[in-house]
Design an enzyme around this catalytic site. Structure first.
Site, PDB file in Angstrom:
ATOM      1  N   HIS A 203       0.806  -1.229   0.000  1.00 51.42           N
ATOM      2  CA  HIS A 203       0.000   0.000   0.000  1.00 51.42           C
ATOM      3  C   HIS A 203       0.834   1.272   0.000  1.00 51.42           C
ATOM      4  CE1 HIS A 203       0.949  -0.249   4.295  1.00 51.42           C
ATOM      5  NE2 HIS A 203       0.720   1.040   4.350  1.00 51.42           N
TER       6      HIS A 203
HETATM    7  C1  UD1 Z   1      -1.470   5.966   5.355  1.00 55.00           C
HETATM    8  C2  UD1 Z   1      -0.090   6.435   5.825  1.00 55.00           C
HETATM    9  C3  UD1 Z   1       0.881   5.288   5.758  1.00 55.00           C
HETATM   10  C4  UD1 Z   1       0.369   4.074   6.493  1.00 55.00           C
HETATM   11  C5  UD1 Z   1      -1.041   3.719   6.027  1.00 55.00           C
HETATM   12  C6  UD1 Z   1      -1.587   2.636   6.903  1.00 55.00           C
HETATM   13  C7  UD1 Z   1       0.475   8.778   5.393  1.00 55.00           C
HETATM   14  C8  UD1 Z   1       1.245   9.703   4.519  1.00 55.00           C
HETATM   15  N1  UD1 Z   1       0.429   7.496   4.981  1.00 55.00           N
HETATM   16  O1  UD1 Z   1      -1.355   5.607   3.987  1.00 55.00           O
HETATM   17  O2  UD1 Z   1       2.100   5.674   6.353  1.00 55.00           O
HETATM   18  O3  UD1 Z   1       1.213   2.999   6.239  1.00 55.00           O
HETATM   19  O4  UD1 Z   1      -1.885   4.869   6.136  1.00 55.00           O
HETATM   20  O5  UD1 Z   1      -2.543   1.887   6.259  1.00 55.00           O
HETATM   21  O6  UD1 Z   1      -0.052   9.175   6.394  1.00 55.00           O
HETATM   22  N2  UD1 Z   1      -8.678   5.438   1.303  1.00 55.00           N
HETATM   23  C9  UD1 Z   1      -9.926   4.834   1.313  1.00 55.00           C
HETATM   24  N3  UD1 Z   1     -10.505   4.604   2.538  1.00 55.00           N
HETATM   25  C10 UD1 Z   1      -9.945   4.951   3.711  1.00 55.00           C
HETATM   26  C11 UD1 Z   1      -8.682   5.583   3.686  1.00 55.00           C
HETATM   27  C12 UD1 Z   1      -8.066   5.802   2.472  1.00 55.00           C
HETATM   28  O7  UD1 Z   1     -10.481   4.498   0.277  1.00 55.00           O
HETATM   29  O8  UD1 Z   1     -10.544   4.703   4.780  1.00 55.00           O
HETATM   30  C13 UD1 Z   1      -8.031   5.661  -0.008  1.00 55.00           C
HETATM   31  C14 UD1 Z   1      -8.292   7.037  -0.582  1.00 55.00           C
HETATM   32  O9  UD1 Z   1      -8.381   6.918  -1.962  1.00 55.00           O
HETATM   33  C15 UD1 Z   1      -7.021   7.792  -0.231  1.00 55.00           C
HETATM   34  C16 UD1 Z   1      -5.963   6.706  -0.299  1.00 55.00           C
HETATM   35  O10 UD1 Z   1      -6.617   5.532   0.166  1.00 55.00           O
HETATM   36  O11 UD1 Z   1      -6.772   8.860  -1.101  1.00 55.00           O
HETATM   37  C17 UD1 Z   1      -4.751   6.996   0.547  1.00 55.00           C
HETATM   38  O12 UD1 Z   1      -5.121   7.235   1.910  1.00 55.00           O
HETATM   39  P1  UD1 Z   1      -4.135   8.042   2.886  1.00 55.00           P
HETATM   40  O13 UD1 Z   1      -4.730   8.059   4.253  1.00 55.00           O
HETATM   41  O14 UD1 Z   1      -3.742   9.340   2.276  1.00 55.00           O
HETATM   42  O15 UD1 Z   1      -2.837   7.200   2.888  1.00 55.00           O
HETATM   43  P2  UD1 Z   1      -2.613   5.632   3.039  1.00 55.00           P
HETATM   44  O16 UD1 Z   1      -2.144   5.127   1.722  1.00 55.00           O
HETATM   45  O17 UD1 Z   1      -3.792   4.983   3.664  1.00 55.00           O
HETATM   46  N1  UDP Z   2      -3.700  -5.130   9.275  1.00 56.27           N
HETATM   47  C1  UDP Z   2      -4.978  -5.667   9.446  1.00 56.27           C
HETATM   48  N2  UDP Z   2      -5.670  -6.083   8.332  1.00 56.27           N
HETATM   49  C2  UDP Z   2      -5.159  -6.011   7.073  1.00 56.27           C
HETATM   50  C3  UDP Z   2      -3.855  -5.473   6.912  1.00 56.27           C
HETATM   51  C4  UDP Z   2      -3.155  -5.033   8.034  1.00 56.27           C
HETATM   52  O1  UDP Z   2      -5.460  -5.770  10.567  1.00 56.27           O
HETATM   53  O2  UDP Z   2      -5.847  -6.405   6.112  1.00 56.27           O
HETATM   54  C5  UDP Z   2      -2.982  -4.632  10.470  1.00 56.27           C
HETATM   55  C6  UDP Z   2      -1.671  -5.328  10.759  1.00 56.27           C
HETATM   56  O3  UDP Z   2      -1.852  -6.418  11.620  1.00 56.27           O
HETATM   57  C7  UDP Z   2      -0.851  -4.231  11.414  1.00 56.27           C
HETATM   58  C8  UDP Z   2      -1.384  -2.966  10.810  1.00 56.27           C
HETATM   59  O4  UDP Z   2      -2.636  -3.290  10.214  1.00 56.27           O
HETATM   60  O5  UDP Z   2      -1.072  -4.216  12.805  1.00 56.27           O
HETATM   61  C9  UDP Z   2      -0.431  -2.439   9.768  1.00 56.27           C
HETATM   62  O6  UDP Z   2      -1.031  -1.420   9.060  1.00 56.27           O
HETATM   63  P1  UDP Z   2      -0.543  -0.977   7.620  1.00 56.27           P
HETATM   64  O7  UDP Z   2       0.208  -2.065   6.964  1.00 56.27           O
HETATM   65  O8  UDP Z   2      -1.739  -0.441   6.934  1.00 56.27           O
HETATM   66  O9  UDP Z   2       0.371   0.279   7.956  1.00 56.27           O
HETATM   67  P2  UDP Z   2       1.928   0.480   8.257  1.00 56.27           P
HETATM   68  O10 UDP Z   2       2.285  -0.398   9.390  1.00 56.27           O
HETATM   69  O11 UDP Z   2       2.663   0.192   6.991  1.00 56.27           O
HETATM   70  O12 UDP Z   2       2.021   1.923   8.588  1.00 56.27           O
END
Ligand code: UD1
Ligand code: UDP
Length: 354
Positions: A203
């Site tokens: 992601h």
């Molecule tokens: C964010 C964090 C990343 C973390 C991840 C955990 C930042 C810069 N990035 O990335 O470090 O690893 O969360 O999962 O803060 N979207 C949905 N539904 C949601 C949320 C997001 O559809 O509930 C989609 C939207 O299209 C959005 C895109 O995901 O534009 C990105 O979401 P965003 O919160 O900006 O960053 P993540 O990729 O989720």
């Molecule tokens: N996780 C979850 N379901 C999923 C994918 C991840 O519960 O389908 C949990 C995972 O166990 C971990 C956390 O989400 O605790 C990690 O989040 P993510 O990979 O989105 O973010 P990052 O750690 O890279 O910031």
């Protein structure tokens, strides 16, 4: 002590859960949810499964360009801080919600504490690295999860604010593991057998926004000799459609919706291998003794690579395919993340400081 906790993205709900529980003994906590993640499967499910305190303030900021998202979250957290007058603002990890909480707290009389401080990948091209560095330098108390993180803080002149407490995600995992093994039926639901599948997630912006990198990751996974279960982040699903990469997902790869924490822990525990670009998942793989392949050029969890449990492949299809095909190396696992009691140590240090 009154603590205002700022969370907003999936991994932060996991990290905050054990600390919230430790705060229940004699302290007051106010929880602010920025709304960075809002889908039920990225937010609500964690509150249900981990008994995280329900948000006292829901900012509902949602998605958007970084500057705009951080700006709106900072304004919202700032208002909450003014209204609640906490002793401490507590932020977790390295997301935009973390940085917004840090900016709002740094402009207030409250102390700022950062859990998961001191991590560095050295890759300033990742937004998470920028968020980490800025948050650490704004914080009054820095809770480092690992020894290298403590050393990084010292190297940046922050040793006096650093506390070597271990990793709160280890606390969360220890509490959830038996429940996950007892209750989750996810392996049966997905039709995979223990030790005979790969669990994958992807992601991060660096891999999903660049069609070349995303296509390479999908190709590498598709060449796995074992079935790959890929709970797909909405960002990645969107980018696959946008870049027209549906055909890069081969038959070996089963795309499923994001799963809850207990099912995810069960999937990590039962996998022959984990393949990911997540920060938290690299750690969970190590802690559950499942070897990990990481599609990144660098990682902030350097010690999991050094001890042989994590292999960096970048977004190189051949390297990913070779890593998934290789023999699984299972060397001894050193104690990298403390003793699973980081949360009470965080609360004790906060109470002593304010
Ligand atoms: C964010 C964090 C990343 C973390 C991840 C955990 C930042 C810069 N990035 O990335 O470090 O690893 O969360 O999962 O803060 N979207 C949905 N539904 C949601 C949320 C997001 O559809 O509930 C989609 C939207 O299209 C959005 C895109 O995901 O534009 C990105 O979401 P965003 O919160 O900006 O960053 P993540 O990729 O989720
Ligand atoms: N996780 C979850 N379901 C999923 C994918 C991840 O519960 O389908 C949990 C995972 O166990 C971990 C956390 O989400 O605790 C990690 O989040 P993510 O990979 O989105 O973010 P990052 O750690 O890279 O910031």
């Amino acid at each position: 002590m009154k603590v205002l906790t700022v969370v907003g993205a999936r991994p932060q709900f996991v990290k905050a859960a054990p600390v919230s529980q430790a705060l229940e003994y004699g302290h007051e906590e106010v929880l602010v949810h920025t709304g960075q993640h809002y889908d039920e499967r990225l937010s609500e499910v964690f509150f249900d499964e981990l008994s995280v305190r329900r948000p006292d303030h829901d900012l509902d900021v949602g998605s958007g360009p970084h500057g705009e998202q951080i700006g709106r979250m900072t304004a919202g957290v700032g208002e909450c801080v003014r209204e609640e007058e906490p002793d401490v603002v507590l932020v977790y990890g390295d997301t935009n919600s973390t940085l917004a909480g840090a900016i709002a707290a740094a402009q207030s009389p409250a102390a700022l504490a950062h859990v998961e401080a001191g991590l560095r990948s050295g890759d300033r091209g990742m937004p998470e690295e920028v968020n980490r560095v800025l948050t650490d330098h704004a914080s009054d108390l820095l809770f480092a999860p690992t020894r290298p993180a403590v050393d990084n803080l010292a190297a940046e002149g922050l040793a006096e604010r650093a506390h070597d407490v271990g990793d709160v995600m280890y606390d969360a995992l220890l509490r959830a593991r038996n429940r996950a093994l007892d209750r989750s039926t996810v392996l049966e639901d997905f039709g995979v057998a223990p030790g005979e599948y790969v669990l994958a997630t992807v992601h991060r912006a660096a891999n999903t926004d660049d069609p070349g990198r995303l296509s390479n990751v999908l190709e590498g996974l598709s060449r796995s000799p074992r079935p790959v279960v890929l709970p797909i982040h909405p960002r990645t699903r969107g980018r696959i459609e946008e870049h027209g990469l549906e055909d890069a997902v081969g038959d070996a790869v089963r795309l499923v919706e994001p799963v809850g924490y207990l099912d995810f822990v069960r999937l990590v525990d039962g996998a022959e291998r984990v393949a990911t670009d997540s920060g938290g998942v690299q750690k969970e793989a190590f802690l559950l003794a499942t070897p990990c392949v990481t599609f990144r050029d660098r990682t902030e969890w350097v010690n999991t690579v050094e001890c042989g449990w994590n292999e960096l492949t970048g977004a190189d299809a051949d390297a990913i395919a070779a890593a998934l095909d290789g023999r699984t190396n299972r060397p001894d696992r050193p104690d990298l993340f403390g003793d699973g009691e980081a949360a009470p140590k965080v609360v004790e240090a906060l109470a002593a400081a304010v």
